[in-house]
Design a protein around this motif. Structure first.
Motif, PDB file in Angstrom:
ATOM      1  N   ARG A  13      13.811  -8.065  -4.258  1.00  0.00           N
ATOM      2  CA  ARG A  13      13.837  -6.701  -4.800  1.00  0.00           C
ATOM      3  C   ARG A  13      12.748  -5.836  -4.165  1.00  0.00           C
ATOM      4  O   ARG A  13      12.974  -4.661  -3.846  1.00  0.00           O
ATOM      5  CB  ARG A  13      13.651  -6.729  -6.324  1.00  0.00           C
ATOM      6  N   LEU A  14      11.561  -6.417  -3.973  1.00  0.00           N
ATOM      7  CA  LEU A  14      10.459  -5.661  -3.371  1.00  0.00           C
ATOM      8  C   LEU A  14      10.825  -5.186  -1.970  1.00  0.00           C
ATOM      9  O   LEU A  14      10.614  -4.011  -1.622  1.00  0.00           O
ATOM     10  CB  LEU A  14       9.208  -6.540  -3.321  1.00  0.00           C
ATOM     11  N   LEU A  16      13.841  -4.862  -0.579  1.00  0.00           N
ATOM     12  CA  LEU A  16      14.948  -3.902  -0.585  1.00  0.00           C
ATOM     13  C   LEU A  16      14.513  -2.550  -1.131  1.00  0.00           C
ATOM     14  O   LEU A  16      14.972  -1.499  -0.665  1.00  0.00           O
ATOM     15  CB  LEU A  16      16.118  -4.454  -1.404  1.00  0.00           C
ATOM     16  N   ASP A  17      13.614  -2.552  -2.095  1.00  0.00           N
ATOM     17  CA  ASP A  17      13.132  -1.288  -2.650  1.00  0.00           C
ATOM     18  C   ASP A  17      12.465  -0.421  -1.588  1.00  0.00           C
ATOM     19  O   ASP A  17      12.527   0.817  -1.656  1.00  0.00           O
ATOM     20  CB  ASP A  17      12.129  -1.542  -3.787  1.00  0.00           C
ATOM     21  N   HIS A  18      11.839  -1.038  -0.598  1.00  0.00           N
ATOM     22  CA  HIS A  18      11.061  -0.268   0.373  1.00  0.00           C
ATOM     23  C   HIS A  18      11.675  -0.224   1.766  1.00  0.00           C
ATOM     24  O   HIS A  18      11.337   0.680   2.550  1.00  0.00           O
ATOM     25  CB  HIS A  18       9.643  -0.831   0.449  1.00  0.00           C
ATOM     26  N   ASN A  20      15.193  -0.620   2.279  1.00  0.00           N
ATOM     27  CA  ASN A  20      16.528  -0.015   2.193  1.00  0.00           C
ATOM     28  C   ASN A  20      16.316   1.358   1.577  1.00  0.00           C
ATOM     29  O   ASN A  20      16.379   1.543   0.365  1.00  0.00           O
ATOM     30  CB  ASN A  20      17.451  -0.869   1.326  1.00  0.00           C
ATOM     31  N   ARG A  21      16.045   2.329   2.444  1.00  0.00           N
ATOM     32  CA  ARG A  21      15.543   3.618   1.960  1.00  0.00           C
ATOM     33  C   ARG A  21      16.607   4.468   1.277  1.00  0.00           C
ATOM     34  O   ARG A  21      16.286   5.361   0.504  1.00  0.00           O
ATOM     35  CB  ARG A  21      14.913   4.387   3.120  1.00  0.00           C
ATOM     36  N   PRO A  23      19.967   3.420  -0.711  1.00  0.00           N
ATOM     37  CA  PRO A  23      20.949   2.410  -1.139  1.00  0.00           C
ATOM     38  C   PRO A  23      22.380   2.927  -1.142  1.00  0.00           C
ATOM     39  O   PRO A  23      23.320   2.143  -1.108  1.00  0.00           O
ATOM     40  CB  PRO A  23      20.489   2.059  -2.567  1.00  0.00           C
ATOM     41  N   ARG A 164       5.176 -12.363  -4.213  1.00  0.00           N
ATOM     42  CA  ARG A 164       5.202 -10.998  -3.694  1.00  0.00           C
ATOM     43  C   ARG A 164       3.936 -10.544  -2.977  1.00  0.00           C
ATOM     44  O   ARG A 164       4.017  -9.652  -2.116  1.00  0.00           O
ATOM     45  CB  ARG A 164       5.489 -10.014  -4.842  1.00  0.00           C
ATOM     46  N   ARG A 168       3.951  -7.557  -0.280  1.00  0.00           N
ATOM     47  CA  ARG A 168       3.395  -6.279  -0.716  1.00  0.00           C
ATOM     48  C   ARG A 168       2.264  -5.851   0.221  1.00  0.00           C
ATOM     49  O   ARG A 168       2.128  -4.667   0.546  1.00  0.00           O
ATOM     50  CB  ARG A 168       2.880  -6.394  -2.149  1.00  0.00           C
ATOM     51  N   ASP A 185       3.314  -4.297 -13.667  1.00  0.00           N
ATOM     52  CA  ASP A 185       3.723  -5.230 -12.622  1.00  0.00           C
ATOM     53  C   ASP A 185       2.903  -6.513 -12.677  1.00  0.00           C
ATOM     54  O   ASP A 185       3.055  -7.385 -11.838  1.00  0.00           O
ATOM     55  CB  ASP A 185       3.555  -4.568 -11.249  1.00  0.00           C
TER      56      ASP A 185
END
Length: 298
Positions: A13-14, A16-18, A20-21, A23, A164, A168, A185
């Motif tokens: 998730r981390l 893809l969150d950053h 995959n600008r 979605p 992570r 990160r 978090d």
């Protein structure tokens, strides 16, 4: 059947969150969800993408390390990361530079890499290399020209240890993460660590060696020297320092932190050097008592 563990899903998730600008719109340079895999397909047998139901006889992902033998569960213990490209402040970053950065961190034995068994990657899209913490192998098949494979020691997956921080750090180093993670978090492991620090520093409850020493001193036991009696100003000063420490740690326990540095900064912000010395955990109780004796005798 083989499962995708929560800690590797969190890494997925981390990333893809950053990376995959958008979605809602697939672009060649974005990291797509189908490019970040954990569990091998139905025909996959053996290796870190498999849990206990799919490993094979003498599976290298089980037999070569006690960390793997003792950590084998139904959980997969691997993560594949596919192609991406991102430009931040005029600098281009991609799968190759990401992979070589991660390998360099592993080779340097950075604290947040020690659960990684191996990375199979390409530094240039032409050759495949393998970094292996156990030094068993140095290459992989050609599919790793377009994806990078991370294997994690299975005991770290079984323990649900947060994986992570390394990723990160990478995202922060290239400028995609510019702020600290949200307060909520905080991981269960980090929260347990904070509770341990709080327990070790809370020395007035009389349930650990330092606390018991102060309890006996406050009652005038163990010593006949007037310096150690209840009403002596030096002892009252120490008691005041410890009370301040108790108050500070109680306040800290009501807050969330994401790393040890934040905890240390929070403690140091509200404590004097004497209070910090008084707060050394019970593992060094004897040294603390000697130091206090030296101060009281001065």
């Amino acid at each position: 059947m083989t499962r995708a563990p929560d800690n590797l899903m969190a890494v997925r998730r981390l990333l893809l969150d950053h990376l995959n600008r958008d979605p809602n719109r697939a672009r060649d340079e974005d990291l797509e969800p189908n490019e970040v895999g954990i569990v091998g397909d139905a025909n996959h047998r053996g290796g870190y993408h498999c849990g206990s139901d799919r490993v094979v006889t003498n599976d290298y992902s089980v037999v070569e390390s006690p960390r793997d033998r003792n950590g084998l569960t139904l959980d997969a213990a691997a993560l594949d990361v596919g192609m991406f490209q991102v430009t931040v402040d005029g600098r281009r970053h991609d799968l190759a530079s990401f992979s070589t950065w991660c390998v360099a961190q592993c080779a340097a034995n950075a604290a947040d890499t020690r659960d990684i068994r191996e990375i199979i990657y390409s530094p240039d899209g032409k050759v495949v290399r393998r970094w292996d913490r156990l030094g068993r192998r140095n290459t992989g098949d050609r599919s790793h020209l377009w994806h990078t494979h991370f294997s994690f020691f299975r005991d770290s997956i079984k323990a649900n240890r947060d994986q992570r921080p390394l990723f990160r750090r990478y995202l922060t180093s290239i400028g995609l993460i510019t702020q600290k993670p949200e307060a909520n978090d905080m991981t269960p492991e980090e929260h347990n660590w904070l509770k341990t620090v709080h327990r070790n520093l809370t020395v007035l409850d009389g349930r650990n060696p330092i606390g018991q020493t102060y309890t006996r001193m406050s009652m005038g036991e163990d010593h006949t020297d007037p310096k150690f009696q209840v009403g002596h100003p030096t002892l009252r000063s120490i008691g005041a320092q410890l009370t301040a420490l108790q108050t500070a740690m109680d306040a800290l326990m009501k807050r969330d932190f994401t790393d040890e540095q934040a905890i240390v900064a929070g403690v140091l912000a509200g404590l004097s050097p004497q209070e910090i010395a008084a707060a050394i955990p019970p593992t060094v109780a004897e040294q603390v008592v000697r130091e206090l004796g030296r101060r009281l005798a001065a």
